[in-house]
Design a protein around this motif. Structure first.
Motif, mmCIF file in Angstrom:
data_model
loop_
_atom_site.group_PDB
_atom_site.id
_atom_site.type_symbol
_atom_site.label_atom_id
_atom_site.label_comp_id
_atom_site.label_asym_id
_atom_site.label_seq_id
_atom_site.Cartn_x
_atom_site.Cartn_y
_atom_site.Cartn_z
ATOM 1 N N ARG A 248 -18.089 -38.796 -72.025
ATOM 2 C CA ARG A 248 -17.212 -37.640 -71.825
ATOM 3 C C ARG A 248 -16.991 -36.849 -73.111
ATOM 4 N NH1 ARG A 248 -11.788 -39.615 -69.960
ATOM 5 N NH2 ARG A 248 -11.372 -37.366 -69.976
ATOM 6 N N VAL B 249 -17.946 -34.385 -75.767
ATOM 7 C CA VAL B 249 -18.906 -33.293 -75.926
ATOM 8 C C VAL B 249 -19.585 -33.368 -77.291
ATOM 9 C CG1 VAL B 249 -19.172 -30.782 -75.986
ATOM 10 C CG2 VAL B 249 -17.581 -31.832 -74.346
ATOM 11 N N ARG C 119 -14.707 -33.872 -72.149
ATOM 12 C CA ARG C 119 -14.921 -33.316 -70.805
ATOM 13 C C ARG C 119 -13.811 -33.809 -69.893
ATOM 14 N NH1 ARG C 119 -20.088 -35.017 -72.344
ATOM 15 N NH2 ARG C 119 -21.562 -33.306 -72.709
ATOM 16 N N HIS C 120 -13.228 -32.880 -69.143
ATOM 17 C CA HIS C 120 -12.137 -33.251 -68.243
ATOM 18 C C HIS C 120 -12.138 -32.301 -67.059
ATOM 19 C CE1 HIS C 120 -8.401 -35.192 -67.142
ATOM 20 N NE2 HIS C 120 -7.866 -34.003 -66.939
ATOM 21 N N ASP D 158 -13.188 -29.759 -64.674
ATOM 22 C CA ASP D 158 -14.254 -28.760 -64.803
ATOM 23 C C ASP D 158 -14.248 -28.072 -66.162
ATOM 24 O OD1 ASP D 158 -15.113 -29.199 -62.189
ATOM 25 O OD2 ASP D 158 -13.615 -27.812 -61.391
ATOM 26 N N GLU E 253 -12.857 -28.515 -70.617
ATOM 27 C CA GLU E 253 -12.941 -29.297 -71.845
ATOM 28 C C GLU E 253 -11.593 -29.313 -72.528
ATOM 29 O OE1 GLU E 253 -14.773 -28.385 -76.204
ATOM 30 O OE2 GLU E 253 -16.248 -28.350 -74.567
#
Length: 266
Positions: free
Chosen positions: A160, A162, A219-220, A222, A224
């Motif tokens: 998750r 980036v 990432r969370h 839809d 960031e």
């Protein structure tokens, strides 16, 4: 009284002090000046020609910034009893310390925060911690939970992140600095383990315009989340366990992250 095997294997205090001095990259003269003793006396201590008093061991350890855990080992090597306690966190002696840690963690909500020990094992976390542990494999959440392993393991938070190469480099750099300060064999083993995880090597780049810190880009849903972190420790510890506690607090790095977490940026 007959010495135990452990005592017979214990290096002499002079050799240990020399190792700490060299680790701090200090000459005998520089340390002697700081500790207000003669370089000749220090040389005799390091070579074993002179047996230091308990006060001398503690004075040299203080100027060498030796962790409390290792100051006890220096005292044992010199033939003295340890002076710094090492109480369990759930002991009555440390109840107020643990209460203070939990108060700090709660006060940081709705932003995530964790408390870890010297090996980065999770001691406590606040109610927002699931934001960081979402999707992590169950085997990484079984106690003792190691914060670094949980972050960088392929079954952990790593997929998750980036900017995984950048964040991995940041965490491994922190661990190397900690290892340089402590020479802790357990930390060295953890560092070797983490280096073996995939994640890439960050390129050496100059900061871009406006860059001031390395954010954790997560990432969370839809989008960031961008988080900054700070580390807090106790300022005047006299117990080994307390000295080795640290609190890592995460803050939103942009307005979108702050809005998602429920508190506006001021």
């Amino acid at each position: 009284m007959e010495q135990t095997v452990a005592e017979r294997r214990q290096p002499p205090v002079g050799r240990l002090l020399k190792q700490w001095r060299e680790r701090r990259r200090l000459s005998q003269l520089a340390l002697a000046i700081e500790a207000e003793i003669s370089a000749r006396h220090l040389s005799f201590v390091e070579t074993g020609r002179s047996t230091p008093s308990r006060e001398m061991v503690l004075r040299l350890a203080e100027h060498l910034e030796v962790p409390l855990r290792d100051r006890n080992q220096l005292l044992l090597a010199a033939g003295y009893a340890p002076v710094f306690s090492q109480a369990p966190l759930d002991s009555p002696e440390l109840r107020r310390v643990l209460d203070a840690v939990r108060t700090v963690l709660r006060a940081h909500e709705p932003y995530p925060a964790v408390a870890v020990d010297r090996l980065w094992n999770l001691v406590a976390g606040n109610a927002t911690l699931p934001l960081l542990t979402a999707g992590v494999a169950d085997h990484l959440l079984r106690p003792p939970v190691n914060a670094l392993r949980l972050t960088l393991h392929p079954d952990g938070l790593a997929p998750r992140i980036v900017n995984l190469a950048e964040w991995r480099g940041h965490l491994l750099g922190r661990l190397r600095r900690q290892l340089g300060l402590t020479a802790d064999a357990d930390l060295a083993a953890l560092h070797d383990e983490l280096r073996g995880y995939p994640g890439g090597t960050p390129a050496v780049e100059l900061p871009g315009p406006g860059d001031v810190v390395v954010p954790l880009r997560l990432r969370h849903d839809d989008g960031e989340l961008r988080l900054l972190s700070t580390v807090s420790t106790f300022g005047t510890p006299l117990d080994v366990t307390v000295q080795e506690l640290s609190i890592e607090s995460f803050f939103p790095a942009d307005e979108a992250t702050a809005a998602h977490l429920g508190r506006p940026v001021r």
